[in-house]
Design an enzyme around this catalytic site. Structure first.
Site, PDB file in Angstrom:
ATOM      1  CB  CYS A  38     127.891-110.188  83.841  1.00 54.55           C
ATOM      2  SG  CYS A  38     128.429-110.583  85.418  1.00 54.55           S
ATOM      3  CG  ASP A  85     124.203-107.613  82.858  1.00 57.37           C
ATOM      4  OD1 ASP A  85     123.517-108.672  83.290  1.00 57.37           O
ATOM      5  OD2 ASP A  85     125.268-107.308  83.359  1.00 57.37           O
TER       6      ASP A  85
END
Length: 161
Positions: free
Chosen positions: A52, A59
């Site tokens: 992120c 992620d």
């Protein structure tokens, strides 16, 4: 040695380095032996990770790449190393799939390509960005428009990923 083998340096190489930063230069191609045939090549990467750009948290996603090759095809080990290079790359989900697609267009100049990211939920919401491209001035430009306008009309069943 075959012509395409000269340009492939990663396949079978045991001393490959895994780049910890985004690295499109690792991508390699080989000659499509059937450029007159229209056919899909599909890759699934169920262990894609990026960061992120705001929080720095990881992620996780399954990235699906489908393309119709023209003259060049992407070599799978180089694609694996390229996707791995996103591990420490900070970008939003939507940016990651578009970057992947644009890098592969630049590399191969395919007739058609689509990239779909199915990211695991963060904060109770999953994000599944999709992008595609059809070579301008060909039937594949129309295919891309049609697939985009009809994309995901029948969403898949979600079993908590």
């Amino acid at each position: 040695m075959r012509e395409h083998e000269e340009s492939i340096t990663l396949l079978g190489n045991n001393n490959v380095k895994y780049s910890s930063d985004y690295n499109p230069e690792v991508l390699e191609t080989f000659e499509n032996k059937h450029p007159g045939n229209d056919y899909f090549v599909k890759f699934n990467c169920p262990e894609f990770t990026s960061l992120c750009p705001i929080t720095g948290q990881p992620d996780f996603a399954t990235i699906t790449i489908s393309y119709v090759p023209a003259e060049k095809m992407v070599e799978s080990k180089s694609l694996k190393l390229y996707l791995f290079s996103f591990r420490n790359h900070g970008d939003f989900h939507e940016d990651c799939v578009n970057i992947i697609m644009k890098d592969l267009i630049k590399l191969m100049d395919p007739k058609y390509i689509e990239v779909w990211g199915k990211f695991t939920p963060r904060g109770g919401i999953s994000i599944d960005p999709y992008c595609n491209y059809g070579k301008p001035g060909t039937k594949w430009e129309d295919v891309a428009f049609d697939r985009m306008t009809h994309h995901d009309m029948y969403p898949e069943k979600i079993d908590n990923r």
